[in-house]
Design a protein around this motif. Structure first.
Motif, PDB file in Angstrom:
ATOM      1  N   SER A  53      61.605 -39.930 -14.396  1.00 14.63           N
ATOM      2  CA  SER A  53      60.769 -39.032 -13.563  1.00 14.63           C
ATOM      3  C   SER A  53      59.334 -38.947 -14.091  1.00 14.63           C
ATOM      4  N   ASP A  54      59.096 -39.484 -15.325  1.00  9.31           N
ATOM      5  CA  ASP A  54      57.714 -39.531 -15.825  1.00  9.31           C
ATOM      6  C   ASP A  54      56.893 -40.630 -15.124  1.00  9.31           C
ATOM      7  N   LEU A  55      57.595 -41.509 -14.392  1.00 11.61           N
ATOM      8  CA  LEU A  55      56.881 -42.635 -13.776  1.00 11.61           C
ATOM      9  C   LEU A  55      56.362 -42.289 -12.381  1.00 11.61           C
ATOM     10  N   GLU A  56      55.214 -42.856 -12.051  1.00 13.35           N
ATOM     11  CA  GLU A  56      54.679 -42.768 -10.683  1.00 13.35           C
ATOM     12  C   GLU A  56      55.472 -43.755  -9.809  1.00 13.35           C
ATOM     13  N   THR A  57      55.510 -43.489  -8.503  1.00 16.00           N
ATOM     14  CA  THR A  57      56.228 -44.395  -7.594  1.00 16.00           C
ATOM     15  C   THR A  57      55.722 -45.834  -7.728  1.00 16.00           C
ATOM     16  N   LYS A  58      54.399 -45.982  -7.865  1.00  9.71           N
ATOM     17  CA  LYS A  58      53.802 -47.320  -7.966  1.00  9.71           C
ATOM     18  C   LYS A  58      54.370 -48.064  -9.172  1.00  9.71           C
ATOM     19  N   ASP A  59      54.535 -47.304 -10.279  1.00  9.17           N
ATOM     20  CA  ASP A  59      55.037 -47.906 -11.503  1.00  9.17           C
ATOM     21  C   ASP A  59      56.500 -48.332 -11.356  1.00  9.17           C
ATOM     22  N   ILE A  60      57.274 -47.501 -10.663  1.00 10.39           N
ATOM     23  CA  ILE A  60      58.690 -47.863 -10.424  1.00 10.39           C
ATOM     24  C   ILE A  60      58.734 -49.169  -9.636  1.00 10.39           C
ATOM     25  N   CYS A  61      57.866 -49.286  -8.656  1.00 10.84           N
ATOM     26  CA  CYS A  61      57.832 -50.525  -7.845  1.00 10.84           C
ATOM     27  C   CYS A  61      57.406 -51.714  -8.711  1.00 10.84           C
ATOM     28  N   ASN A  62      56.449 -51.496  -9.630  1.00  6.55           N
ATOM     29  CA  ASN A  62      56.026 -52.590 -10.518  1.00  6.55           C
ATOM     30  C   ASN A  62      57.163 -53.016 -11.451  1.00  6.55           C
ATOM     31  N   TRP A  63      57.903 -52.034 -11.976  1.00  2.00           N
ATOM     32  CA  TRP A  63      59.054 -52.383 -12.828  1.00  2.00           C
ATOM     33  C   TRP A  63      60.108 -53.136 -12.004  1.00  2.00           C
TER      34      TRP A  63
END
Ligand code: KG4
Ligand code: ZN
Length: 347
Positions: A240-250
Protein backbone atom coordinates in the motif's frame (compact mmCIF):
# COMPACT_ATOMS: atom_id res chain seq x y z
CA UNK A 1 -18.35 -38.43 -38.26
CA UNK A 2 -16.90 -39.27 -34.83
CA UNK A 3 -18.23 -37.50 -31.75
CA UNK A 4 -16.14 -37.57 -28.58
CA UNK A 5 -17.38 -36.40 -25.18
CA UNK A 6 -14.42 -34.90 -23.30
CA UNK A 7 -14.32 -34.53 -19.51
CA UNK A 8 -11.82 -32.39 -17.59
CA UNK A 9 -11.47 -32.00 -13.81
CA UNK A 10 -7.72 -31.94 -13.12
CA UNK A 11 -7.61 -28.72 -11.11
CA UNK A 12 -10.31 -26.11 -10.52
CA UNK A 13 -12.31 -26.14 -13.76
CA UNK A 14 -15.10 -28.67 -14.22
CA UNK A 15 -15.48 -29.01 -17.96
CA UNK A 16 -17.22 -31.12 -20.59
CA UNK A 17 -17.21 -30.77 -24.35
CA UNK A 18 -18.47 -32.51 -27.46
CA UNK A 19 -16.01 -32.41 -30.36
CA UNK A 20 -16.48 -33.80 -33.87
CA UNK A 21 -13.49 -35.42 -35.60
CA UNK A 22 -11.07 -33.85 -33.10
CA UNK A 23 -11.60 -30.33 -34.43
CA UNK A 24 -15.19 -29.12 -34.63
CA UNK A 25 -16.33 -28.01 -31.18
CA UNK A 26 -20.09 -28.51 -30.71
CA UNK A 27 -20.02 -27.49 -27.05
CA UNK A 28 -17.37 -26.31 -24.60
CA UNK A 29 -18.78 -25.95 -21.08
CA UNK A 30 -16.39 -24.77 -18.37
CA UNK A 31 -17.54 -24.22 -14.77
CA UNK A 32 -14.80 -22.17 -13.14
CA UNK A 33 -14.28 -22.38 -9.38
CA UNK A 34 -12.44 -19.06 -9.07
CA UNK A 35 -15.11 -17.61 -6.75
CA UNK A 36 -14.67 -20.53 -4.32
CA UNK A 37 -10.87 -20.21 -4.03
CA UNK A 38 -10.43 -16.45 -4.27
CA UNK A 39 -10.44 -15.82 -0.52
CA UNK A 40 -7.55 -18.31 -0.10
CA UNK A 41 -5.51 -16.80 -2.95
CA UNK A 42 -5.03 -20.23 -4.55
CA UNK A 43 -6.74 -23.55 -5.25
CA UNK A 44 -7.70 -25.52 -2.10
CA UNK A 45 -7.70 -29.18 -3.21
CA UNK A 46 -10.50 -30.37 -0.89
CA UNK A 47 -12.80 -27.53 -1.95
CA UNK A 48 -11.96 -28.23 -5.60
CA UNK A 49 -12.85 -31.92 -5.46
CA UNK A 50 -16.11 -31.25 -3.60
CA UNK A 51 -17.08 -28.61 -6.17
CA UNK A 52 -16.27 -31.01 -9.05
CA UNK A 53 -18.62 -33.56 -7.46
CA UNK A 54 -21.47 -31.04 -7.39
CA UNK A 55 -20.87 -29.77 -10.92
CA UNK A 56 -19.76 -32.70 -13.02
CA UNK A 57 -23.20 -34.08 -13.96
CA UNK A 58 -24.82 -30.69 -14.72
CA UNK A 59 -21.77 -29.75 -16.80
CA UNK A 60 -21.89 -33.00 -18.79
CA UNK A 61 -25.66 -32.57 -19.34
CA UNK A 62 -25.16 -28.99 -20.51
CA UNK A 63 -22.47 -30.06 -22.97
CA UNK A 64 -24.80 -32.67 -24.49
CA UNK A 65 -27.71 -30.21 -24.64
CA UNK A 66 -25.60 -27.44 -26.18
CA UNK A 67 -24.30 -29.88 -28.81
CA UNK A 68 -27.94 -30.69 -29.56
CA UNK A 69 -27.34 -34.43 -29.44
CA UNK A 70 -28.32 -37.39 -27.30
CA UNK A 71 -25.82 -39.15 -25.02
CA UNK A 72 -26.14 -42.29 -27.13
CA UNK A 73 -24.85 -40.38 -30.19
CA UNK A 74 -21.39 -40.17 -28.58
CA UNK A 75 -18.80 -42.56 -30.05
CA UNK A 76 -16.41 -42.52 -27.09
CA UNK A 77 -15.67 -40.76 -23.81
CA UNK A 78 -12.28 -39.17 -23.22
CA UNK A 79 -11.17 -38.03 -19.78
CA UNK A 80 -8.06 -36.26 -18.49
CA UNK A 81 -6.80 -38.69 -15.84
CA UNK A 82 -3.26 -37.32 -15.31
CA UNK A 83 -1.52 -35.18 -14.04
CA UNK A 84 -3.38 -33.01 -11.54
CA UNK A 85 -4.94 -32.92 -8.09
CA UNK A 86 -5.79 -36.52 -7.34
CA UNK A 87 -9.13 -35.84 -5.62
CA UNK A 88 -10.23 -33.64 -8.52
CA UNK A 89 -9.08 -36.06 -11.23
CA UNK A 90 -10.93 -38.93 -9.57
CA UNK A 91 -14.28 -37.14 -9.93
CA UNK A 92 -13.89 -36.77 -13.72
CA UNK A 93 -12.56 -40.31 -14.07
CA UNK A 94 -15.44 -41.80 -12.05
CA UNK A 95 -17.98 -39.88 -14.16
CA UNK A 96 -16.31 -40.97 -17.42
CA UNK A 97 -16.11 -44.61 -16.36
CA UNK A 98 -19.75 -44.62 -15.28
CA UNK A 99 -20.87 -43.14 -18.61
CA UNK A 100 -18.66 -45.55 -20.57
CA UNK A 101 -20.07 -48.53 -18.69
CA UNK A 102 -23.71 -47.50 -18.78
CA UNK A 103 -23.66 -46.38 -22.44
CA UNK A 104 -21.37 -49.26 -23.49
CA UNK A 105 -18.99 -46.81 -25.18
CA UNK A 106 -15.18 -46.89 -25.30
CA UNK A 107 -13.25 -45.05 -22.59
CA UNK A 108 -10.03 -43.21 -23.42
CA UNK A 109 -7.76 -41.58 -20.85
CA UNK A 110 -5.71 -38.56 -21.81
CA UNK A 111 -2.66 -36.75 -20.39
CA UNK A 112 -3.83 -33.22 -19.53
CA UNK A 113 -0.49 -31.56 -20.35
CA UNK A 114 -0.24 -33.18 -23.78
CA UNK A 115 -3.91 -32.30 -24.37
CA UNK A 116 -3.04 -28.59 -23.98
CA UNK A 117 -1.05 -29.03 -27.20
CA UNK A 118 -4.17 -30.17 -29.04
CA UNK A 119 -5.78 -26.76 -28.40
CA UNK A 120 -4.35 -25.12 -31.58
CA UNK A 121 -6.07 -27.83 -33.67
CA UNK A 122 -9.40 -26.54 -32.31
CA UNK A 123 -8.48 -23.15 -33.78
CA UNK A 124 -7.91 -24.68 -37.22
CA UNK A 125 -4.11 -25.15 -37.15
CA UNK A 126 -2.34 -27.94 -39.05
CA UNK A 127 0.58 -29.26 -37.03
CA UNK A 128 3.51 -31.05 -38.67
CA UNK A 129 5.72 -33.38 -36.67
CA UNK A 130 8.25 -33.48 -35.15
CA UNK A 131 7.13 -30.34 -33.36
CA UNK A 132 8.29 -28.44 -30.32
CA UNK A 133 5.49 -28.45 -27.73
CA UNK A 134 5.38 -25.57 -25.27
CA UNK A 135 3.00 -25.93 -22.33
CA UNK A 136 2.88 -22.92 -20.02
CA UNK A 137 0.08 -23.08 -17.49
CA UNK A 138 -0.83 -22.68 -13.84
CA UNK A 139 0.58 -26.09 -12.98
CA UNK A 140 3.15 -26.79 -15.71
CA UNK A 141 5.95 -25.23 -17.69
CA UNK A 142 7.23 -27.89 -20.06
CA UNK A 143 9.08 -28.12 -23.35
CA UNK A 144 8.22 -31.32 -25.18
CA UNK A 145 9.51 -32.87 -28.36
CA UNK A 146 6.34 -34.11 -30.06
CA UNK A 147 6.94 -37.10 -32.32
CA UNK A 148 3.20 -37.17 -32.97
CA UNK A 149 0.19 -35.70 -31.18
CA UNK A 150 0.56 -38.04 -28.19
CA UNK A 151 4.16 -39.31 -28.25
CA UNK A 152 6.49 -36.94 -26.47
CA UNK A 153 9.98 -36.65 -25.04
CA UNK A 154 10.33 -34.12 -22.24
CA UNK A 155 13.14 -31.68 -23.10
CA UNK A 156 12.81 -29.41 -20.09
CA UNK A 157 10.46 -28.30 -17.35
CA UNK A 158 10.30 -26.09 -14.31
CA UNK A 159 12.30 -27.18 -11.31
CA UNK A 160 10.11 -25.19 -8.89
CA UNK A 161 7.07 -23.00 -9.57
CA UNK A 162 5.14 -23.18 -12.84
CA UNK A 163 5.06 -19.94 -14.82
CA UNK A 164 1.32 -19.41 -14.21
CA UNK A 165 1.84 -20.02 -10.51
CA UNK A 166 4.59 -17.38 -10.54
CA UNK A 167 2.19 -14.91 -12.25
CA UNK A 168 -0.41 -15.70 -9.57
CA UNK A 169 2.10 -15.15 -6.74
CA UNK A 170 3.40 -11.95 -8.34
CA UNK A 171 -0.16 -10.61 -8.52
CA UNK A 172 -0.63 -11.45 -4.85
CA UNK A 173 2.63 -9.62 -3.92
CA UNK A 174 1.34 -6.59 -5.86
CA UNK A 175 -2.10 -6.80 -4.21
CA UNK A 176 -3.83 -7.30 -7.55
CA UNK A 177 -5.95 -10.36 -6.66
CA UNK A 178 -6.31 -13.93 -7.91
CA UNK A 179 -6.00 -15.63 -10.36
CA UNK A 180 -3.23 -13.25 -11.18
CA UNK A 181 -2.00 -13.83 -14.74
CA UNK A 182 -4.62 -11.74 -16.49
CA UNK A 183 -4.40 -9.05 -13.76
CA UNK A 184 -0.61 -8.74 -14.17
CA UNK A 185 -1.09 -8.57 -17.94
CA UNK A 186 -3.64 -5.76 -17.54
CA UNK A 187 -1.56 -3.78 -15.00
CA UNK A 188 1.58 -4.21 -17.13
CA UNK A 189 -0.21 -2.55 -20.05
CA UNK A 190 -0.23 0.71 -18.04
CA UNK A 191 3.38 0.38 -16.86
CA UNK A 192 6.95 0.11 -18.15
CA UNK A 193 9.56 -2.54 -17.29
CA UNK A 194 11.78 -0.07 -15.44
CA UNK A 195 12.88 -2.41 -12.63
CA UNK A 196 15.66 -4.95 -13.09
CA UNK A 197 14.58 -8.45 -12.18
CA UNK A 198 16.58 -11.66 -12.74
CA UNK A 199 16.03 -14.00 -15.69
CA UNK A 200 16.70 -17.23 -13.81
CA UNK A 201 18.52 -19.99 -15.69
CA UNK A 202 19.06 -23.50 -14.43
CA UNK A 203 22.47 -25.14 -14.60
CA UNK A 204 23.25 -27.70 -17.27
CA UNK A 205 22.26 -28.35 -20.84
CA UNK A 206 18.53 -28.90 -20.45
CA UNK A 207 16.19 -25.98 -21.13
CA UNK A 208 14.71 -26.19 -17.63
CA UNK A 209 12.96 -23.27 -15.96
CA UNK A 210 13.00 -21.76 -12.49
CA UNK A 211 10.61 -19.04 -11.33
CA UNK A 212 10.88 -19.02 -7.54
CA UNK A 213 13.96 -16.71 -7.48
CA UNK A 214 12.16 -14.22 -9.72
CA UNK A 215 9.17 -14.21 -7.39
CA UNK A 216 11.44 -13.59 -4.36
CA UNK A 217 13.27 -10.80 -6.20
CA UNK A 218 9.91 -9.15 -6.89
CA UNK A 219 8.87 -9.50 -3.24
CA UNK A 220 12.12 -7.91 -1.96
CA UNK A 221 11.98 -5.22 -4.66
CA UNK A 222 8.44 -4.21 -3.75
CA UNK A 223 8.65 -4.51 0.03
CA UNK A 224 12.38 -3.98 0.71
CA UNK A 225 14.85 -6.44 2.25
CA UNK A 226 13.32 -8.28 5.20
CA UNK A 227 14.86 -8.21 8.70
CA UNK A 228 14.20 -9.91 12.02
CA UNK A 229 12.25 -8.12 14.72
CA UNK A 230 11.17 -9.83 17.95
CA UNK A 231 11.90 -13.20 16.33
CA UNK A 232 9.68 -12.44 13.33
CA UNK A 233 10.60 -11.66 9.71
CA UNK A 234 9.30 -8.22 8.79
CA UNK A 235 9.45 -6.13 5.63
CA UNK A 236 10.15 -2.39 5.74
CA UNK A 237 7.35 -1.57 3.27
CA UNK A 238 3.88 -2.83 2.36
CA UNK A 239 2.35 -2.81 -1.08
CA UNK A 240 0.00 0.00 0.00
CA UNK A 241 3.08 2.28 0.13
CA UNK A 242 3.23 2.06 -3.67
CA UNK A 243 1.53 4.41 -6.13
CA UNK A 244 -0.68 2.76 -8.77
CA UNK A 245 1.86 3.74 -11.45
CA UNK A 246 4.59 1.92 -9.54
CA UNK A 247 2.48 -1.23 -9.19
CA UNK A 248 1.99 -1.18 -12.96
CA UNK A 249 5.76 -0.72 -13.49
CA UNK A 250 6.51 -3.69 -11.21
CA UNK A 251 3.88 -5.77 -13.05
CA UNK A 252 5.50 -4.86 -16.39
CA UNK A 253 8.99 -5.63 -15.03
CA UNK A 254 7.85 -9.02 -13.71
CA UNK A 255 6.02 -9.86 -16.92
CA UNK A 256 9.10 -9.05 -19.03
CA UNK A 257 11.37 -11.17 -16.81
CA UNK A 258 8.97 -14.16 -16.76
CA UNK A 259 8.37 -14.01 -20.51
CA UNK A 260 12.13 -13.65 -21.21
CA UNK A 261 12.75 -16.81 -19.17
CA UNK A 262 10.11 -18.72 -21.13
CA UNK A 263 11.48 -17.41 -24.44
CA UNK A 264 15.08 -18.34 -23.50
CA UNK A 265 13.97 -21.94 -22.88
CA UNK A 266 12.09 -22.08 -26.19
CA UNK A 267 15.08 -20.66 -28.09
CA UNK A 268 17.40 -23.19 -26.45
CA UNK A 269 15.08 -26.04 -27.46
CA UNK A 270 14.83 -24.74 -31.04
CA UNK A 271 18.59 -24.49 -31.36
CA UNK A 272 19.17 -28.06 -30.11
CA UNK A 273 16.35 -29.93 -31.85
CA UNK A 274 15.16 -30.32 -35.42
CA UNK A 275 11.45 -29.51 -35.51
CA UNK A 276 9.00 -28.51 -38.23
CA UNK A 277 6.92 -26.12 -36.13
CA UNK A 278 6.12 -25.00 -32.59
CA UNK A 279 2.80 -25.77 -30.97
CA UNK A 280 1.84 -24.10 -27.70
CA UNK A 281 -0.89 -24.31 -25.06
CA UNK A 282 -1.81 -23.51 -21.46
CA UNK A 283 -3.31 -20.56 -19.62
CA UNK A 284 -0.18 -18.37 -19.79
CA UNK A 285 -0.43 -18.43 -23.60
CA UNK A 286 -3.21 -15.87 -23.05
CA UNK A 287 -0.44 -13.43 -22.07
CA UNK A 288 -0.17 -10.55 -24.54
CA UNK A 289 3.61 -10.10 -24.26
CA UNK A 290 4.31 -13.84 -24.60
CA UNK A 291 2.12 -14.04 -27.72
CA UNK A 292 3.89 -11.00 -29.21
CA UNK A 293 7.36 -12.41 -28.46
CA UNK A 294 6.39 -15.75 -29.99
CA UNK A 295 5.36 -13.98 -33.18
CA UNK A 296 8.76 -12.26 -33.30
CA UNK A 297 10.50 -15.58 -32.69
CA UNK A 298 8.52 -17.18 -35.51
CA UNK A 299 9.82 -14.67 -38.03
CA UNK A 300 13.38 -14.74 -36.64
CA UNK A 301 13.59 -18.56 -36.88
CA UNK A 302 11.35 -18.72 -39.94
CA UNK A 303 9.17 -21.31 -38.23
CA UNK A 304 5.42 -21.57 -37.76
CA UNK A 305 4.15 -21.18 -34.20
CA UNK A 306 0.64 -22.50 -33.61
CA UNK A 307 -1.20 -20.78 -30.76
CA UNK A 308 -4.67 -21.60 -29.43
CA UNK A 309 -7.51 -19.09 -29.36
CA UNK A 310 -7.98 -17.52 -25.93
CA UNK A 311 -10.91 -19.76 -24.93
CA UNK A 312 -8.76 -22.87 -25.46
CA UNK A 313 -5.68 -21.58 -23.58
CA UNK A 314 -7.01 -22.23 -20.08
CA UNK A 315 -8.26 -25.62 -18.94
CA UNK A 316 -11.12 -26.97 -21.04
CA UNK A 317 -12.52 -30.32 -22.12
CA UNK A 318 -12.48 -29.66 -25.87
CA UNK A 319 -8.70 -30.25 -25.90
CA UNK A 320 -9.30 -33.53 -24.00
CA UNK A 321 -11.94 -34.64 -26.53
CA UNK A 322 -9.61 -33.60 -29.38
CA UNK A 323 -6.64 -35.65 -28.19
CA UNK A 324 -9.10 -38.40 -27.24
CA UNK A 325 -10.22 -38.49 -30.90
CA UNK A 326 -6.62 -38.92 -32.08
CA UNK A 327 -6.15 -41.82 -29.65
CA UNK A 328 -9.54 -43.34 -30.55
CA UNK A 329 -8.61 -43.34 -34.25
CA UNK A 330 -5.34 -45.05 -33.37
CA UNK A 331 -7.16 -47.86 -31.60
CA UNK A 332 -6.39 -46.76 -28.07
CA UNK A 333 -8.91 -48.00 -25.46
CA UNK A 334 -8.80 -48.06 -21.66
CA UNK A 335 -10.34 -50.64 -19.36
CA UNK A 336 -12.84 -49.70 -16.67
CA UNK A 337 -10.27 -50.42 -13.95
CA UNK A 338 -8.10 -47.52 -15.14
CA UNK A 339 -7.52 -44.86 -12.50
CA UNK A 340 -6.18 -41.33 -12.04
CA UNK A 341 -2.59 -40.30 -11.38
CA UNK A 342 -1.15 -37.04 -9.98
CA UNK A 343 1.86 -37.55 -12.29
CA UNK A 344 1.92 -37.35 -16.06
CA UNK A 345 4.55 -37.71 -18.74
CA UNK A 346 5.87 -34.17 -18.33
CA UNK A 347 5.48 -33.68 -14.59
O1 KG4 B 1 -3.96 -23.86 -18.23
P1 KG4 B 1 -4.50 -23.34 -16.94
O2 KG4 B 1 -6.00 -23.23 -16.81
O3 KG4 B 1 -3.96 -24.13 -15.70
C1 KG4 B 1 -3.35 -25.37 -15.59
O4 KG4 B 1 -3.60 -26.30 -16.38
O5 KG4 B 1 -2.53 -25.45 -14.65
O6 KG4 B 1 -3.85 -21.92 -16.69
C2 KG4 B 1 -4.17 -21.10 -15.61
C3 KG4 B 1 -3.01 -20.16 -15.40
C4 KG4 B 1 -3.13 -19.31 -14.15
O7 KG4 B 1 -1.93 -19.41 -13.41
C5 KG4 B 1 -3.34 -17.90 -14.70
O8 KG4 B 1 -2.83 -16.89 -13.85
C6 KG4 B 1 -2.58 -17.97 -16.01
O9 KG4 B 1 -2.91 -19.25 -16.51
N1 KG4 B 1 -3.02 -16.92 -16.94
C7 KG4 B 1 -2.19 -15.95 -17.40
C8 KG4 B 1 -2.97 -15.09 -18.22
N2 KG4 B 1 -4.26 -15.58 -18.24
C9 KG4 B 1 -4.25 -16.71 -17.46
N3 KG4 B 1 -0.88 -15.74 -17.17
C10 KG4 B 1 -0.31 -14.67 -17.77
N4 KG4 B 1 -1.00 -13.80 -18.53
C11 KG4 B 1 -2.32 -13.96 -18.81
N5 KG4 B 1 -2.98 -13.09 -19.58
ZN1 ZN C 1 -4.03 -27.17 -17.77
Amino acid sequence: MTLILGIESSCDETAASVVENGRIVHSNIVASQDALHIEYGGVVPEIASRAHLERILPVVSQSIEKANIDLKDIDAIAVGNRPGLIGSLLVGVAAAKTLAWSLEKPLITVDHVIAHLWAPFLSGCEVEYPALGVVVSGGHTSLLLLHDANTVTCLGKTIDDAAGEAFDKAASILGLGWPGGALIDKAAASGSPVYRLPRPKTKGDRPDFSFSGLKTALLYGVRGNPFRKDGKIVFPKTVSDLETKDICNWAASFQHAAVDSIMNGIQHALEHNVVRCVVAGGGVLANSLLRKQLETLASRYNIQIHLPDFEYCVDNAAMIAGLGYHLFKNGHRDQLNVTASPKGIAS
